[in-house]
Scaffold this motif. Structure first.
Motif, PDB file in Angstrom:
ATOM      1  N   ASN A   7       0.820  -1.211   0.000  1.00  0.00           N
ATOM      2  CA  ASN A   7       0.000   0.000   0.000  1.00  0.00           C
ATOM      3  C   ASN A   7       0.857   1.265   0.000  1.00  0.00           C
ATOM      4  O   ASN A   7       0.526   2.262  -0.653  1.00  0.00           O
ATOM      5  CB  ASN A   7      -0.929   0.002   1.216  1.00  0.00           C
ATOM      6  N   LEU A   8       1.983   1.223   0.718  1.00  0.00           N
ATOM      7  CA  LEU A   8       2.873   2.389   0.748  1.00  0.00           C
ATOM      8  C   LEU A   8       3.494   2.636  -0.626  1.00  0.00           C
ATOM      9  O   LEU A   8       3.538   3.776  -1.121  1.00  0.00           O
ATOM     10  CB  LEU A   8       3.962   2.177   1.801  1.00  0.00           C
TER      11      LEU A   8
ATOM     12  N   LEU B  16      -0.993   4.871   1.076  1.00  0.00           N
ATOM     13  CA  LEU B  16      -0.805   5.011   2.510  1.00  0.00           C
ATOM     14  C   LEU B  16       0.043   6.235   2.808  1.00  0.00           C
ATOM     15  O   LEU B  16       1.075   6.466   2.163  1.00  0.00           O
ATOM     16  CB  LEU B  16      -0.128   3.747   3.070  1.00  0.00           C
ATOM     17  N   ASN B  17      -0.388   7.009   3.785  1.00  0.00           N
ATOM     18  CA  ASN B  17       0.357   8.183   4.229  1.00  0.00           C
ATOM     19  C   ASN B  17       1.718   7.752   4.776  1.00  0.00           C
ATOM     20  O   ASN B  17       1.799   6.856   5.614  1.00  0.00           O
ATOM     21  CB  ASN B  17      -0.447   8.902   5.320  1.00  0.00           C
TER      22      ASN B  17
ATOM     23  N   PHE C 256       4.383   7.664  12.986  1.00  0.00           N
ATOM     24  CA  PHE C 256       5.827   7.578  12.790  1.00  0.00           C
ATOM     25  C   PHE C 256       6.114   7.498  11.294  1.00  0.00           C
ATOM     26  O   PHE C 256       5.231   7.190  10.497  1.00  0.00           O
ATOM     27  CB  PHE C 256       6.464   6.403  13.548  1.00  0.00           C
ATOM     28  N   GLN C 257       7.338   7.789  10.942  1.00  0.00           N
ATOM     29  CA  GLN C 257       7.735   7.857   9.534  1.00  0.00           C
ATOM     30  C   GLN C 257       7.934   6.459   8.963  1.00  0.00           C
ATOM     31  O   GLN C 257       8.658   5.643   9.532  1.00  0.00           O
ATOM     32  CB  GLN C 257       9.024   8.664   9.383  1.00  0.00           C
ATOM     33  N   LEU C 258       7.273   6.199   7.848  1.00  0.00           N
ATOM     34  CA  LEU C 258       7.448   4.919   7.174  1.00  0.00           C
ATOM     35  C   LEU C 258       8.596   5.019   6.175  1.00  0.00           C
ATOM     36  O   LEU C 258       8.829   6.071   5.568  1.00  0.00           O
ATOM     37  CB  LEU C 258       6.161   4.523   6.445  1.00  0.00           C
ATOM     38  N   ASP C 259       9.294   3.897   6.006  1.00  0.00           N
ATOM     39  CA  ASP C 259      10.468   3.851   5.134  1.00  0.00           C
ATOM     40  C   ASP C 259      10.051   3.352   3.749  1.00  0.00           C
ATOM     41  O   ASP C 259       9.914   2.143   3.525  1.00  0.00           O
ATOM     42  CB  ASP C 259      11.517   2.934   5.763  1.00  0.00           C
ATOM     43  N   TYR C 260       9.857   4.287   2.825  1.00  0.00           N
ATOM     44  CA  TYR C 260       9.417   3.948   1.469  1.00  0.00           C
ATOM     45  C   TYR C 260      10.442   3.064   0.760  1.00  0.00           C
ATOM     46  O   TYR C 260      10.090   2.072   0.125  1.00  0.00           O
ATOM     47  CB  TYR C 260       9.184   5.235   0.676  1.00  0.00           C
ATOM     48  N   ASP C 261      11.717   3.411   0.872  1.00  0.00           N
ATOM     49  CA  ASP C 261      12.758   2.652   0.181  1.00  0.00           C
ATOM     50  C   ASP C 261      12.824   1.213   0.674  1.00  0.00           C
ATOM     51  O   ASP C 261      13.057   0.281  -0.110  1.00  0.00           O
ATOM     52  CB  ASP C 261      14.114   3.336   0.372  1.00  0.00           C
TER      53      ASP C 261
END
Length: 700
Positions: free
Chosen positions: A370-371, A376-377, A384-389
């Motif tokens: 989803n990210l 997804l935000n 908390f910050q999600l790690d896209y990479d």
């Protein structure tokens, strides 16, 4: 003072609090924190801190928990001993001698709840009429009790054949054990669930004995922790039947907690059903680990009497018919031996969690997909910050061997998990003779709104409802529950020729016991409501259906009415009925209700309702989102700024405090005065000439 619902799930611990004394939006407080699997009490208390709640401000806490379910599934409990009738030592292991997979020669049965070395037999026998065929052999019983004492076992199940008629032999065995082990916790099948069919009765009794120490230890630690924090709140526990009971009662009846967690979502559905006068719903909950679905009729979830938490392990206490599968935000995507993409049931859980959480997880999950797709935000609504990479890297491990792009692989993961969820919906609808097209899909859970439209489409459901508290729905539902107890007793008798006074007497006995349980949980006698049901069948059948029975003194004409009602229920459940066959009672059930919390004071329109100012601007941002092989620049709406009557055309995103709602192409969302989001298919609506279909002007 606050009434608080707390649901501890596999990944997140959710909180919903209602303050009767506050005004406006200050009346509601919510929190979503990570569950602490090694000690759920820590996450429980963290939720208070996150919501800014002082425990001394709380009057009532209603807690949904998976502590019992997890202990059973993982076999993490002090193994109990079982004492049974000679010849029935292996009932738990033999089961019904059914094969789960008919043509699989390598299948292995689940490990029994109690190993053979801990199962003991004694000579005794009661007839099906309750008369003594063979008295309990006391010398043999003493030897068994002494052996159990030598093993140091303190939690013990006693389940004798035919003890559903009379528990006197089981009680005699209990007395003998208590003389040798005074502090033993003993579960009798005649007190746990006195129903025919020994497998269900044995398994349910073994479950109670196994969970005695687990549940008692957890609730005692939780009570102590709350007291140390200054709380004097009454602690209630969510039950599998959709009600609740005091923690002290839960310690004595732990087998009634197997579906405690998802039952809160069904209670939230009942609140919405009453609020919106929407009778037919399928309530779904998508969390971090699992997907649950339950069908509701007339504002109540359907009840099942044969719940199997594992193959050939039936729990025969009345439970909400909730189907649960391993499909959630943390579900792991993988490639099987045939080279096909699969999703779940394995989950990354809360620790280490999805790869994008940055907590050590590396395997690709639904949340990662989803990210990557932009649905997804990246701050998970500010938590908390999600790690896209990291998410891209995880999905690449599948995309490369499958010959797909990362985006197409991610979309494939979402498609598969949504189809899995739709399968669970079919189990509670079409499998029970209900047409999904007649239902409204109610989407709960932090990940519910992400998948609701695609799941409904796959299941054939045309209308979706997402409330403003969707991300903490089980906690909200817990805060609206009433105390409920279901008591049962075997009463086999054909309707024809039955004495009405005999049936009335049997119901009256159960009603007295139910009154006592409710009063022990703090319900005043004048606040108690009782309902009667009978599990009935055609003579010669093997299984029963629940049929309503009127309260009060019964007579011959009422018995005829009960038989007619049975035919109607049988027709609804199975599609057939026949007055040519005789009808028999098998089990009697009395359900008692009592209200502790004031649900009528919860005014959603006042604190969560949408504004009537149509000119308000709800668009907070724009985001690049991948749908059907194309990127779209979509509007991101702030749920708190939505207006009553507002319409949003997909593709679009709506962000709530604890969840996110994805509107693909052709989705149309409308906002009601309570802040609920009602989603339909725009093309279907357009057939009535109401709205314009979605174009691809937003394609990047």
């Amino acid at each position: 003072m606050l009434q608080v619902g707390i649901d501890v799930g596999g990944t997140f611990t959710d909180l919903f609090a209602w303050d009767e004394q506050a005004t406006g939006t200050n009346r509601v407080r919510t929190a979503k924190v990570l569950t602490t699997p090694n000690d759920p009490v820590i996450g429980f208390m963290n939720a208070f801190s996150s919501a800014g709640i002082d425990p001394s401000e709380i009057s009532t806490i209603i807690h949904g928990t998976t502590i019992g379910t997890n202990a059973l599934l993982e076999r993490k409990y002090p193994e109990p001993a079982l004492v049974t009738t000679a010849g029935f030592r292996d009932t738990l292991e033999i089961g019904r001698q059914r094969r789960r997979y008919l043509y699989d020669p390598y299948q292995v049965k689940s490990r029994p709840l109690i190993s053979r070395s801990q199962r003991f037999t004694v000579s005794e026998k009661l007839g099906a009429d309750g008369k003594t065929v063979k008295p309990l052999d006391r010398e043999e019983a003493i030897r068994v009790a002494e052996h159990i004492a030598s093993l140091g076992v303190k939690n013990i199940a006693i389940a004798f054949i035919n003890s559903y008629v009379s528990g006197r032999h089981e009680q005699e065995m209990r007395d003998i054990i208590l003389e040798r082990i005074p502090d033993a916790r003993i579960a009798l099948s005649s007190e746990t669930r006195p129903k025919i069919r020994e497998l269900g009765r044995f398994v349910t009794t073994a479950t109670r004995a196994a969970l005695f120490p687990v549940v008692s230890d957890y609730f005692t630690r939780l009570e102590d922790c709350l007291a140390e924090a200054g709380s004097t709140a009454k602690l209630f526990i969510v039950k599998s039947n959709g009600g609740m009971m005091r923690s002290s009662t839960a310690k004595e009846r732990p087998e009634e907690l197997i579906a405690s967690g998802p039952a809160g979502g069904v209670a939230a559905g009942a609140f919405l059903s009453n609020l919106l006068n929407t009778q037919n719903m399928i309530v779904t909950d998508v969390g971090g680990t699992s997907f649950e679905a339950c069908l509701m009729e007339n504002g109540r979830g359907l009840i099942t009497d044969e719940y199997e938490f594992e193959w050939e392990m039936p729990i025969i206490a009345p439970m909400l018919d909730i189907r649960s599968i391993g499909a959630g935000g943390g579900s792991i995507a993988w490639i099987d031996q045939g080279g096909s993409l699969r999703v779940g049931p394995q989950s990354a859980g809360a620790d280490p969690g999805p790869a994008c959480y940055g907590r050590g997880g590396s395997r690709p999950t639904v949340t990662d997909a989803n990210l990557v797709l932009g649905r997804l935000n990246q701050t998970l609504s500010g938590k908390f910050q999600l790690d896209y990479d990291a998410a891209v890297a995880a999905i690449s491990t599948l995309a490369e061997p499958l010959g797909l792009s990362v985006l197409d692989c991610a979309e494939g993961i979402i498609e598969i998990v949504c189809e899995n969820m739709a399968g669970a919906i079919r189990m509670v609808s079409t499998d029970r003779g209900r047409d999904p097209r007649d239902q409204t899909l109610v989407a709960f859970g932090g990940a519910g709104g992400l998948h609701a439209y695609r799941v409904a489409e796959a299941a054939g459901i045309n209308r979706i409802l997402i409330p403003p508290f969707a991300g903490v729905a089980c906690a909200f539902g817990a805060a609206t529950m009433e105390v409920r107890h279901d008591l049962e007793a075997t009463f086999y008798a054909p309707v024809k020729g039955l004495s009405p006074s005999e049936l009335t007497l049997a119901f009256t006995k159960l009603e007295k016991e139910c009154h006592e349980l409710l009063e022990n949980d703090g319900i005043k006698p004048e606040k108690i409501t009782l309902e009667r049901n009978a599990l009935m069948r055609y003579i010669g059948q093997s299984y029963e259906v629940a049929t309503p029975v009127p309260n009060g003194e019964l007579n011959t004409s009422i018995l005829d009415e009960i038989a007619i009602a049975f035919h109607e229920v049988h027709e609804r459940e199975y599609g057939v009925s026949s007055e040519s066959f005789g009808v028999a009672f098998v089990t009697l059930r009395v359900t008692g209700y009592g209200q502790i919390v004031r649900t009528e004071s919860i005014d959603l329109e006042a604190v969560m309702g949408a504004s009537n100012q149509i000119n308000a601007l709800s668009v907070k941002d724009h985001r690049k989102v991948y749908f059907g092989g194309k990127h779209y620049k979509v509007e991101v709406h702030d749920h708190t700024l939505l207006c009553n009557g507002q319409q949003i055309n997909g593709p679009a995103i709506i962000e709530q405090a604890d969840s996110e709602i994805v509107l693909p192409l052709n989705a149309l969302a409308q906002i009601d005065k309570y802040g609920n989001i009602i989603i339909t298919n725009e093309e279907q609506v357009n057939q009535n000439g109401s709205y314009v279909t979605t174009t691809e002007e937003g394609v990047l």
